[in-house]
Scaffold this motif. Structure first.
Motif, mmCIF file in Angstrom:
data_model
loop_
_atom_site.group_PDB
_atom_site.id
_atom_site.type_symbol
_atom_site.label_atom_id
_atom_site.label_comp_id
_atom_site.label_asym_id
_atom_site.label_seq_id
_atom_site.Cartn_x
_atom_site.Cartn_y
_atom_site.Cartn_z
ATOM 1 N N LEU A 165 0.763 -1.172 -0.093
ATOM 2 C CA LEU A 165 -0.021 0.025 0.055
ATOM 3 C C LEU A 165 0.875 1.312 0.059
ATOM 4 O O LEU A 165 0.596 2.240 -0.751
ATOM 5 C CB LEU A 165 -0.913 -0.012 1.114
ATOM 6 C CG LEU A 165 -1.932 0.923 1.320
ATOM 7 C CD1 LEU A 165 -3.147 1.029 0.140
ATOM 8 C CD2 LEU A 165 -2.722 0.679 2.560
ATOM 9 N N GLY A 166 1.913 1.198 0.798
ATOM 10 C CA GLY A 166 2.973 2.322 0.890
ATOM 11 C C GLY A 166 3.293 2.550 -0.604
ATOM 12 O O GLY A 166 3.665 3.780 -0.953
ATOM 13 N N GLY A 167 3.852 1.482 -1.201
ATOM 14 C CA GLY A 167 4.568 1.789 -2.548
ATOM 15 C C GLY A 167 3.586 2.220 -3.316
ATOM 16 O O GLY A 167 3.961 3.307 -4.282
ATOM 17 N N VAL A 168 2.317 1.763 -3.405
ATOM 18 C CA VAL A 168 1.265 2.290 -4.442
ATOM 19 C C VAL A 168 1.117 3.888 -4.474
ATOM 20 O O VAL A 168 0.985 4.528 -5.201
ATOM 21 C CB VAL A 168 -0.058 1.255 -4.505
ATOM 22 C CG1 VAL A 168 -1.153 1.977 -5.166
ATOM 23 C CG2 VAL A 168 0.372 -0.208 -4.879
ATOM 24 N N LEU A 169 0.693 4.053 -2.864
ATOM 25 C CA LEU A 169 0.220 5.392 -2.653
ATOM 26 C C LEU A 169 1.385 6.412 -2.933
ATOM 27 O O LEU A 169 1.185 7.459 -3.329
ATOM 28 C CB LEU A 169 -0.079 5.489 -1.145
ATOM 29 C CG LEU A 169 -1.399 4.608 -0.659
ATOM 30 C CD1 LEU A 169 -1.611 4.758 0.557
ATOM 31 C CD2 LEU A 169 -2.448 5.325 -1.288
ATOM 32 N N THR A 170 2.550 5.945 -2.547
ATOM 33 C CA THR A 170 3.878 6.863 -2.835
ATOM 34 C C THR A 170 3.974 7.158 -4.204
ATOM 35 O O THR A 170 4.227 8.184 -4.711
ATOM 36 C CB THR A 170 5.059 6.415 -2.384
ATOM 37 O OG1 THR A 170 4.844 6.195 -0.854
ATOM 38 C CG2 THR A 170 6.267 7.335 -2.337
ATOM 39 N N SER A 172 1.599 6.850 -6.924
ATOM 40 C CA SER A 172 0.593 7.307 -7.503
ATOM 41 C C SER A 172 0.145 8.757 -6.912
ATOM 42 O O SER A 172 -0.132 9.324 -7.769
ATOM 43 C CB SER A 172 -0.839 6.246 -7.161
ATOM 44 O OG SER A 172 -0.275 5.103 -7.671
ATOM 45 N N PHE A 173 0.243 8.914 -5.542
ATOM 46 C CA PHE A 173 -0.502 10.036 -5.076
ATOM 47 C C PHE A 173 0.752 10.813 -4.379
ATOM 48 O O PHE A 173 0.410 11.996 -4.122
ATOM 49 C CB PHE A 173 -1.404 9.889 -4.173
ATOM 50 C CG PHE A 173 -2.715 9.012 -4.662
ATOM 51 C CD1 PHE A 173 -3.389 9.770 -5.519
ATOM 52 C CD2 PHE A 173 -2.646 7.596 -4.530
ATOM 53 C CE1 PHE A 173 -4.406 8.894 -6.434
ATOM 54 C CE2 PHE A 173 -3.829 7.041 -5.224
ATOM 55 C CZ PHE A 173 -4.509 7.591 -6.125
ATOM 56 N N GLY A 174 1.689 10.384 -3.621
ATOM 57 C CA GLY A 174 2.742 11.147 -3.091
ATOM 58 C C GLY A 174 2.806 10.447 -1.480
ATOM 59 O O GLY A 174 2.049 10.003 -1.165
ATOM 60 N N TRP A 175 3.903 10.885 -0.980
ATOM 61 C CA TRP A 175 4.259 10.000 0.291
ATOM 62 C C TRP A 175 3.092 10.689 1.422
ATOM 63 O O TRP A 175 2.878 9.713 2.415
ATOM 64 C CB TRP A 175 5.649 10.526 0.947
ATOM 65 C CG TRP A 175 5.942 12.037 1.056
ATOM 66 C CD1 TRP A 175 6.399 12.860 0.146
ATOM 67 C CD2 TRP A 175 5.651 12.607 2.434
ATOM 68 N NE1 TRP A 175 6.187 14.045 0.947
ATOM 69 C CE2 TRP A 175 5.865 13.969 2.095
ATOM 70 C CE3 TRP A 175 4.992 12.158 3.658
ATOM 71 C CZ2 TRP A 175 5.808 14.814 3.243
ATOM 72 C CZ3 TRP A 175 4.819 13.267 4.832
ATOM 73 C CH2 TRP A 175 5.221 14.736 4.540
ATOM 74 N N GLU A 176 2.645 11.736 1.377
ATOM 75 C CA GLU A 176 1.498 12.156 2.319
ATOM 76 C C GLU A 176 0.407 11.216 2.399
ATOM 77 O O GLU A 176 -0.172 11.132 3.710
ATOM 78 C CB GLU A 176 0.999 13.406 2.024
ATOM 79 C CG GLU A 176 1.991 14.544 2.044
ATOM 80 C CD GLU A 176 2.658 14.756 0.619
ATOM 81 O OE1 GLU A 176 3.158 15.552 0.131
ATOM 82 O OE2 GLU A 176 2.430 13.807 -0.302
ATOM 83 N N TRP A 177 0.180 10.468 1.330
ATOM 84 C CA TRP A 177 -1.001 9.455 1.436
ATOM 85 C C TRP A 177 -0.827 8.145 2.420
ATOM 86 O O TRP A 177 -1.929 7.572 2.605
ATOM 87 C CB TRP A 177 -1.383 9.248 -0.064
ATOM 88 C CG TRP A 177 -2.324 10.398 -0.369
ATOM 89 C CD1 TRP A 177 -1.788 11.452 -1.133
ATOM 90 C CD2 TRP A 177 -3.580 10.381 -0.286
ATOM 91 N NE1 TRP A 177 -2.676 12.406 -1.308
ATOM 92 C CE2 TRP A 177 -4.012 11.888 -0.967
ATOM 93 C CE3 TRP A 177 -4.637 9.814 0.308
ATOM 94 C CZ2 TRP A 177 -5.048 12.424 -0.852
ATOM 95 C CZ3 TRP A 177 -5.894 10.510 0.513
ATOM 96 C CH2 TRP A 177 -6.339 11.863 -0.257
ATOM 97 N N ILE A 178 0.435 8.013 2.569
ATOM 98 C CA ILE A 178 0.601 6.874 3.450
ATOM 99 C C ILE A 178 0.313 7.211 5.093
ATOM 100 O O ILE A 178 0.013 6.102 5.571
ATOM 101 C CB ILE A 178 2.180 6.538 3.459
ATOM 102 C CG1 ILE A 178 2.998 7.533 4.230
ATOM 103 C CG2 ILE A 178 2.752 6.246 2.223
ATOM 104 C CD1 ILE A 178 4.587 7.273 4.446
ATOM 105 N N PHE A 179 0.238 8.212 5.225
ATOM 106 C CA PHE A 179 -0.559 8.628 6.578
ATOM 107 C C PHE A 179 -1.887 8.890 6.419
ATOM 108 O O PHE A 179 -2.748 8.736 7.290
ATOM 109 C CB PHE A 179 0.239 9.823 7.174
ATOM 110 C CG PHE A 179 1.773 9.700 7.255
ATOM 111 C CD1 PHE A 179 1.915 8.822 8.424
ATOM 112 C CD2 PHE A 179 2.595 10.250 6.398
ATOM 113 C CE1 PHE A 179 3.383 8.764 8.607
ATOM 114 C CE2 PHE A 179 4.077 10.097 6.836
ATOM 115 C CZ PHE A 179 4.255 9.534 7.774
#
Length: 503
Positions: A165-170, A172-179
């Motif tokens: 999930l962290g890889g996909v979010l980072t 696709s959307f940026g590191w902020e979305w991991i939080f």
């Protein structure tokens, strides 16, 4: 070998809910969120470093700040659960953790992110001991191994979902979305806890604030000294800070031994051999797992040129094998001697870590690295849940919260010291392997593959730092060889109990 008796007679078990498995799943939501958040951050570290213009040491602090504020309140969080009810404290922890996740995602500087992560750690500290304490209240001793097996399965699934999930979010959307992803999970967890988790009998406590202060100062001094040593060229004041932190922790132990009311750490818990040795084992596991994730992810992305998603996929075999094997191991644990499971698991994890360290080279094929990763998955199934079940199985319910708090504190103390120690060793080896090169600002080094001439030295530094994790795991494997057979498997004389007839 003489078997040690539990510190007190365990009262007859009284069920607190007629839906223990549903309540367990509800509790696992919060536990799942904490574990996912830790693995998500590990994958996104190179991108955070680039986005916030941070150096490697600051990125290590993103993890260390979280772990430090996780470790210190854990000791008192278990007591808070005993006094005010584990359900209430669990829900408060969810609120704190979820709001801090929002703060992390909105951070515009590395300093702000570190502070927000520290607040996240407080929320995690409130959540963790309540899950273990409630399991001990909802399930009788003979079923806790199976319940902890579910707990271990959640850990395995989180290990899989977090990096992916962290890889996909980072990407696709940026590191902020991991939080930001924690916001809906936290809300779902609150609703489920309100509906399914039972309200249990409480036990009044006094709080050892002097113990909290001493442990906080001691741990903070140790971690800061270890982690910042290379930055300040291991100056004399750094060594004084490290030794001073150790001395304060010694004072903390003396204070706990002499406290006549209710100590923060009831040292009587350690009269139970299994609790003591399980705490040693989980501390070594926390040290290794948390510490080695930083060099491993930097290697995969900066040396191997992998994207966050692809580097996360490298962890899939470990997570899948843990998730599959954990329930099986939990069922087996209720019937066999715990050392046959735990010591083998820690030893196998140590071997796998050693192999990973040896094979961290720019020309190592991907399939070869998947071998130690898969071995780690098999080993994890015999470590996380079996250690937790063995540590708490003999504890009376009156000290369940304190016991869970102390046990989890040893794990997180191991993690925070491991992150600081392996991070410091990583910086030291980088200075030795790549003298005169500023890796933090090397061309192509931020969230992309390092230049070819730098890769071998960088890879060697990452591998050398992981050797420390393997050594510590071997210590845990040796310590857990001396675990005793739990009371529910023994007769009055300590001999193995006769098997009940199968119905």
């Amino acid at each position: 070998m003489t078997e040690t008796a539990p510190p007190a007679a365990t009262p007859q078990f009284t069920p607190v809910t007629d839906r223990p498995w549903a309540a367990l799943i509800s509790l696992c939501v919060g536990f799942f969120m904490i574990l996912v958040d830790m693995s998500i951050v590990a994958v996104a570290q190179p991108h955070i470093m680039a986005a916030l213009h941070a150096d490697v040491n600051s990125i290590v602090w993103v993890s260390s700040a979280y772990l430090l504020t996780y470790a210190v309140p854990l000791l008192i969080a278990g007591r808070l659960g005993d006094k005010f009810g584990p359900k209430l404290i669990y829900q408060i922890g969810l609120v704190v953790f979820t709001l801090a996740s929002l703060w992390c995602g909105l951070s515009g500087s590395i300093t702000m992110l570190i502070i927000a992560r520290a607040v996240q750690g407080v929320g995690a500290a409130l959540i963790t001991p309540q899950t273990m304490a409630l399991i001990s209240r909802m399930f009788p001793p003979e079923k806790r191994g199976a319940a902890m097996g579910i707990w271990g399965t959640v850990a395995g699934v989180a290990t899989l979902v977090g990096p992916l999930l962290g890889g996909v979010l980072t990407d696709s959307f940026g590191w902020e979305w991991i939080f930001f992803i924690n916001l809906p999970v936290g809300l779902i967890g609150l609703v489920m806890a309100q509906m399914l988790v039972p309200t249990v009998e409480t036990h009044d406590h006094k709080f050892d604030w002097i113990g909290v202060i001493l442990s906080g100062i001691g741990l903070a001094a140790l971690v800061f000294g270890i982690q910042e040593g290379q930055t300040y060229d291991w100056a004399l004041w750094v060594w004084l800070l490290i030794f001073g932190g150790g001395a304060v922790m010694g004072l903390f132990v003396l204070w706990e031994a002499k406290t006549t009311t209710e100590p923060l750490v009831p040292l009587g818990l350690f009269r139970d051999r299994n609790f003591s040795l399980s705490s040693v084992g989980i501390a070594t596991m926390g040290f290794a797992v948390s510490g080695m994730m930083i060099p491993l992810m930097f290697f995969l992305q900066l040396v191997g040129g992998m994207s966050p998603t692809r580097s996360a996929l490298m962890m899939v075999p470990m997570a899948v094998l843990t998730g599959i094997c954990a329930p099986i191991v939990g069922w087996i644990l209720d019937k066999v001697h715990p050392r046959n499971v735990v010591s083998v698991g820690l030893g196998l994890y140590a071997v796998a870590t050693l192999l990973a360290a040896l094979w961290l080279h720019p020309d190592t094929p991907v399939w070869k690295l998947l071998i130690p990763v898969s071995l780690m998955g098999l080993a994890s199934a015999g470590i996380w849940a079996p250690l937790a079940a063995t540590a708490t199985r003999n504890l009376p319910w009156q000290v369940a919260g304190a016991g869970a708090g102390v046990y989890n504190t040893t794990r997180v103390i191991g993690a925070v010291i491991g992150t600081a120690a392996i991070g410091a060793l990583m910086m030291t080896r980088l200075a030795r392997e790549l003298p005169g090169i500023d890796v933090d600002h090397a061309e192509g080094s931020v969230a992309a593959q390092l230049p070819a001439p730098i890769r071998p030295g960088f890879a060697d530094a990452m591998g050398q730092s992981i050797y420390l994790a393997a050594a510590v795991l071997f210590v845990g494997a040796i310590a857990t060889l001396f675990l005793a057979r739990p009371s529910h498997q023994t007769g009055p004389s300590g001999a193995p109990a006769e098997k009940s007839p199968v119905k």
